[in-house]
Design an enzyme around this catalytic site. Structure first.
Site: not given
Length: 332
Positions: A159, A10-11, A163, A13, A188, A33, A81
């Site tokens: 972050y 659902g995000g 990653k 990207i 970005l 989720r 995700a």
């Protein structure tokens, strides 16, 4: 038809990845989720071919059994995700970022082994490349460049730490367990949203166009940033999955441009919004080399097209005021 699972479907990207997979005839599994949460995931069910070929599974990255169920019968997994903080200050980086990214990636890869998945594409980040003060200033950053983890920790770039460690784990896992794993590091990401809940990079672009949420009001740092359109990134992810010659790590970035120049471009195309007036100079390096990905045939749309489609999307979604002058016709 081959089945492919997309994590965090659902995000921002991942929604585009799901859309492109469905348009290409794949059967798609998606982890979310809560499959019944229409506010977060209802847009997926409205995609073309979703009713016949999309199946949403309840699972998060720390739910190994849920991931196993979602991956069952899939020939590929596109692991998109990962938590993205809206603010640089992260009160508990271990819980909020590091565990979901690193342990989550381990769970995903172990579940792939159990499901006998043929190929995995892990979406990392340009932040796993860029935070490296030792890289020569006059040299473009390529796949051999990695973020300096200790340095990133010292400046609280959590972050980037999450990653980088997650991507390293993915590539090492592939060596240990003979699983085909490809990683991709996007810069970005801009472009129109499919999901109803605004994502972090869209907040950044909105901050270029209005004072609300912009630190310092009309003042903004003039730093160099790399960009890629979410649709071009999604096509790159599918290209890496489908191309038998893909291997290892890939950088995915289309443009590198300073904030002042980017804002000027936006203002020339969409005048009338509350753009920043003062720019403070900040040295920085953000030249990411996508030559390896281009070698597989990847291409990208003009930056102006990305800006137009993004701004129109913001207006349609009510994130920007309607009635502002729009260009009657634009050619790229």
């Amino acid at each position: 038809m081959k089945k492919v699972c997309v994590t965090g479907a659902g995000g921002y990207i991942a929604s585009w990845v799901v859309k492109f997979l469905l348009s290409k005839g794949y059967m798609v599994h998606g982890t979310v989720r809560d499959p019944c949460d229409e506010k977060k995931n209802g847009h997926l069910k409205k995609l073309e071919n979703a009713e016949e070929r999309l199946h949403l599974f309840k699972a998060d990255l720390l739910d190994y059994e849920g991931l196993c169920a979602a991956f069952a019968g899939c020939s590929g997994v596109l692991h998109v995700a990962s938590p993205v903080p809206a603010d640089r200050h992260v009160p508990n980086p271990q819980v909020e970022l590091l565990d979901p990214a690193i342990l989550g990636t381990q769970n995903v890869l172990n579940a792939c082994l159990k499901a006998r998945v043929e190929k995995v594409v892990v979406v990392s980040s340009g932040s796993a490349v860029l935070v490296n003060p030792n890289w020569p200033l006059d040299q473009e950053m390529d796949e051999s460049c990695w973020t300096d983890i200790e340095y990133a920790k010292s400046i609280e770039q959590w972050y980037a730490v999450s990653k980088t460690l997650a991507e390293m784990e993915a590539l090492e896992f592939a060596k240990r367990d003979d699983l085909t794993v490809i990683t991709i590091c996007p810069s970005l990401v801009i472009g129109p949203m499919l999901q109803p809940i605004i994502n972090t990079t869209s907040l950044l672009l909105l901050s270029y166009m209005k004072v609300e949420g912009r630190t310092g009001g009309d003042v903004m740092e003039n730093t160099e940033r790399p960009y890629v359109d979410v649709r071009d990134l999604s096509e790159a992810i599918l290209l890496l999955y489908e191309n038998p010659e893909s291997e290892g790590r890939y950088i995915c970035s289309a443009y590198s441009i300073r904030t002042k120049e980017f804002v000027a471009k936006m203002e020339s195309m969409f005048p009338g919004y509350n753009y920043p007036k003062i720019f403070t100079e900040k040295n920085g390096r953000a030249i990411l080399n996508s030559k390896k990905l281009k070698g597989l045939g990847w291409n990208y749309r003009p930056l102006e097209e990305s800006i137009v489609d993004t701004v129109k999307n913001y207006v349609d979604d009510g994130l920007l005021e309607k009635g502002k002058p729009f260009p009657s016709s634009l050619r790229f």
